[in-house]
Design an enzyme around this catalytic site. Structure first.
Site, PDB file in Angstrom:
ATOM      1  N   HIS A 164       0.730  -1.267   0.019  1.00 35.71           N
ATOM      2  CA  HIS A 164      -0.193   0.114   0.089  1.00 35.71           C
ATOM      3  C   HIS A 164       0.950   1.155   0.065  1.00 35.71           C
ATOM      4  O   HIS A 164       1.943   1.430   0.636  1.00 35.71           O
ATOM      5  CB  HIS A 164      -0.951  -0.045   1.045  1.00 35.71           C
ATOM      6  CG  HIS A 164      -0.425  -0.002   2.433  1.00 35.71           C
ATOM      7  ND1 HIS A 164      -0.225   1.051   3.316  1.00 35.71           N
ATOM      8  CD2 HIS A 164      -0.303  -1.088   3.295  1.00 35.71           C
ATOM      9  CE1 HIS A 164       0.212   0.804   4.347  1.00 35.71           C
ATOM     10  NE2 HIS A 164       0.213  -0.401   4.522  1.00 35.71           N
ATOM     11  N   ASP A 179       6.086   0.636   6.650  1.00 37.10           N
ATOM     12  CA  ASP A 179       4.726   0.677   6.277  1.00 37.10           C
ATOM     13  C   ASP A 179       4.152   1.645   5.651  1.00 37.10           C
ATOM     14  O   ASP A 179       3.615   2.483   6.007  1.00 37.10           O
ATOM     15  CB  ASP A 179       4.087   0.534   7.762  1.00 37.10           C
ATOM     16  CG  ASP A 179       2.455   0.165   7.643  1.00 37.10           C
ATOM     17  OD1 ASP A 179       1.799  -0.140   6.875  1.00 37.10           O
ATOM     18  OD2 ASP A 179       1.651   0.290   8.728  1.00 37.10           O
ATOM     19  N   GLU A 190      -5.148   1.828   2.650  1.00 34.25           N
ATOM     20  CA  GLU A 190      -5.060   0.740   3.554  1.00 34.25           C
ATOM     21  C   GLU A 190      -5.408   1.122   4.927  1.00 34.25           C
ATOM     22  O   GLU A 190      -6.052   0.466   5.737  1.00 34.25           O
ATOM     23  CB  GLU A 190      -3.822   0.111   3.579  1.00 34.25           C
ATOM     24  CG  GLU A 190      -3.581  -1.468   4.231  1.00 34.25           C
ATOM     25  CD  GLU A 190      -3.311  -1.450   5.605  1.00 34.25           C
ATOM     26  OE1 GLU A 190      -3.916  -2.159   6.155  1.00 34.25           O
ATOM     27  OE2 GLU A 190      -2.968  -0.253   6.036  1.00 34.25           O
ATOM     28  N   GLU A 191      -4.689   2.215   5.470  1.00 34.42           N
ATOM     29  CA  GLU A 191      -4.421   2.600   6.895  1.00 34.42           C
ATOM     30  C   GLU A 191      -5.826   2.835   7.594  1.00 34.42           C
ATOM     31  O   GLU A 191      -6.073   2.262   8.419  1.00 34.42           O
ATOM     32  CB  GLU A 191      -3.421   3.788   7.263  1.00 34.42           C
ATOM     33  CG  GLU A 191      -2.156   3.344   6.790  1.00 34.42           C
ATOM     34  CD  GLU A 191      -1.469   2.146   7.695  1.00 34.42           C
ATOM     35  OE1 GLU A 191      -2.206   1.620   8.725  1.00 34.42           O
ATOM     36  OE2 GLU A 191      -0.314   1.725   7.330  1.00 34.42           O
ATOM     37  N   ASP A 246       3.218  -6.337   3.414  1.00 31.59           N
ATOM     38  CA  ASP A 246       2.608  -5.614   4.448  1.00 31.59           C
ATOM     39  C   ASP A 246       3.218  -5.617   5.897  1.00 31.59           C
ATOM     40  O   ASP A 246       2.411  -5.375   6.790  1.00 31.59           O
ATOM     41  CB  ASP A 246       1.292  -5.152   4.303  1.00 31.59           C
ATOM     42  CG  ASP A 246       0.815  -3.940   4.885  1.00 31.59           C
ATOM     43  OD1 ASP A 246       1.744  -3.263   5.259  1.00 31.59           O
ATOM     44  OD2 ASP A 246      -0.424  -3.834   5.388  1.00 31.59           O
ATOM     45  N   HIS A 255       3.630   2.657  12.507  1.00 31.84           N
ATOM     46  CA  HIS A 255       2.957   3.773  12.961  1.00 31.84           C
ATOM     47  C   HIS A 255       3.358   4.842  13.859  1.00 31.84           C
ATOM     48  O   HIS A 255       2.443   5.751  14.526  1.00 31.84           O
ATOM     49  CB  HIS A 255       1.517   3.391  13.422  1.00 31.84           C
ATOM     50  CG  HIS A 255       0.586   2.392  12.534  1.00 31.84           C
ATOM     51  ND1 HIS A 255      -0.533   2.037  12.865  1.00 31.84           N
ATOM     52  CD2 HIS A 255       0.832   2.056  11.277  1.00 31.84           C
ATOM     53  CE1 HIS A 255      -0.975   1.217  11.986  1.00 31.84           C
ATOM     54  NE2 HIS A 255      -0.063   1.442  10.495  1.00 31.84           N
TER      55      HIS A 255
HETATM   56 ZN   LIG Z   1       0.540  -1.366   6.228  1.00 30.38          ZN
END
Ligand SMILES: [Zn+2]
Length: 465
Positions: free
Chosen positions: A273, A285, A319-320, A346, A418
């Site tokens: 993503h 990520d 995606e998030e 991912d 994140h």
């Molecule tokens: Zn991800």
């Protein structure tokens, strides 16, 4: 005489062995080339440096879309597509929190993704602290009314990353469940395996129909400090969160192909993503997922003859906080029967340790060949089938598309996931290359074959556990 001693099964195994020998040779050569190839590193470096954080709806995400198209072109992909879909955006504003009593102390926070804001002056309240999400849900009636809820449930570090789903309930459902019980704000211990004060964001329940309250994450040491303090007496916290929402925004799924040489309408869909959270540069990520799958397909595209089937790489665009999986399925519904396999990278960029195949596929001679090609990379074929190959392919999976999962070592991933620390210096070039080697060699074998994962699943005996 000798011939008659061979069973039919043995003859067929010998024949298929010969049939796959050439493919095994090509796949092994791809694997070895990938280990010395820097395409994935260059893609990761460029995406994280030239574009930076890529929150859905941000100007950076629009630049990332153009970047993706240009990257596919530069690497020789064809049939490049940009598929737009509706996606309301959310933009973070100023955020702060402090312990007010028993003594003043600034808390390092990050608002949970898509949280509602507080009033501009913030909210100050007494704290109701719970060591687990379950404890909060079980709290007596009225215990949360007017309080700021703090949940300090820790996350367990595992190679498979399984601790994430368990601890993540505080983030996903903490704010809505606390809201139901009359709380005015939520702070959670970051869903993290690190011991850092850097807090982790990530999406929480949101939307017009969701009753929720302002929510943020704090670092692990601060969560532990609050836990000890709460055991000694009452606490007060002040929380301030600002954000805006644009209900009419859009996002994009971007794709490019290595066209099949004999059965181009049979497609393998892989990717990562393109969007990320707004903190850090989304290196692990999921810039590396984009890089691994793009570089693997590019290596195959560079072969003198393309494999029989088409390999399509998708840079999923939301995606998030969700949306790209549903949008992709909606746009490709008619094509689903022709999608022979799907996969997503991912979980960062650390080494792959296992391959999960679609149910019933493990005994197929081609998959035995694949196991042999992957073994030198220290990858084993898991006896458990792949059930969830990735958030962005869950729509395809629900429509019956078989999936694989190349399992990455997630031991370190949730230290940075994140956070502002999800940056390029966490990517280990040799492990990134091992990922590309696995994807390239495995994909080639499937793409240059007639293997039908749906038929294998249908023929497989039902699981006994
Ligand atoms: Zn991800």
């Amino acid at each position: 005489m000798f011939r008659t001693l061979l069973t039919a099964a043995a003859v067929s195994a010998l024949l298929t062995g010969t049939a796959f020998a050439q493919d095994a040779k090509t796949a092994s050569a791809l694997r070895d080339k990938a280990l010395r190839d820097y395409t994935a590193w260059d893609i990761t470096e460029d995406l994280t440096t030239s574009i930076g954080p890529r929150l859905v709806g941000s100007p950076a995400m629009e630049r990332a879309k153009d970047w993706g198209v240009a990257k596919f072109k530069a690497l020789g992909f064809t049939n490049i597509k940009v598929e737009e879909f509706a996606k309301p955006s959310w933009t973070r504003g100023e955020e702060s929190a402090e312990l007010v009593a028993p003594y003043p102390m600034k808390l390092g926070i990050v608002g949970l993704g898509r949280t509602v804001p507080t009033a501009p002056e913030g909210v100050e309240a007494e704290v109701a602290l719970f060591k687990t999400f379950a404890d909060m849900v079980a709290a007596p009636e009225g215990a949360l009314k007017g309080k700021i809820v703090v949940i300090t449930q820790p996350m367990v570090r595992t190679q498979e990353g399984t601790g994430y789903g368990v601890a993540g309930i505080s983030r996903r459902a903490g704010p809505t469940e606390a809201a139901k019980r009359g709380a005015v704000g939520v702070l959670i211990r970051s869903i993290s395996t690190s011991d850092s004060t850097v807090p982790h964001t990530g999406v929480t329940a949101f939307g017009d129909t969701v009753a929720t309250i302002p929510s943020a994450a704090i670092g692990v040491p601060e969560a532990e400090q609050l836990e000890r303090l709460a055991a000694k007496g009452p606490l007060r916290i002040k929380l301030k969160l600002a954000s805006t929402v644009d209900a009419n925004d859009v996002a994009w799924n971007i794709s490019g192909e290595i066209k099949g040489s004999e059965k181009p309408d049979e497609v393998i869909v892989i990717g990562g993503h393109l969007d990320s959270w707004d903190v850090g540069t989304g290196a692990l990520d999921d810039a590396t997922g984009i890089a691994i799958t793009t570089a693997a397909a590019k290596l195959i595209g560079d072969l003198p003859k393309h494999p029989k089937r088409t390999i399509r790489v998708v840079m999923w665009g939301s995606e998030e906080s969700g949306g790209s999986s549903e949008a992709y399925l909606e746009a490709h519904k008619a094509e689903v029967p022709k999608i022979v396999l799907a996969g997503e990278s991912d979980s960062g960029a650390d080494r792959i340790f296992a391959l999960k195949l679609p149910a019933g596929a493990g005994a197929h001679p081609l998959m035995q060949t694949a196991a042999g090609v992957l073994a030198p990379l220290k990858i084993y074929v898991d006896r458990e089938p792949s059930t969830h190959g990735g958030a962005d392919i869950s729509g395809l999976e629900s429509a019956g598309v078989p999936s694989i999962s190349l399992e990455q070592d997630a031991s370190r991933y949730f230290d940075y996931h994140h956070t502002a620390d999800d940056t390029l210096n966490k990517v280990r070039p040799d492990e990134l290359a091992q990922n590309v080697a696995a994807w390239a060699s495995f994909l080639y074998l499937v793409a240059d074959s007639d293997i039908d994962f749906r038929a294998l699943k249908a023929a497989a005996p039902a699981a006994t556990h």
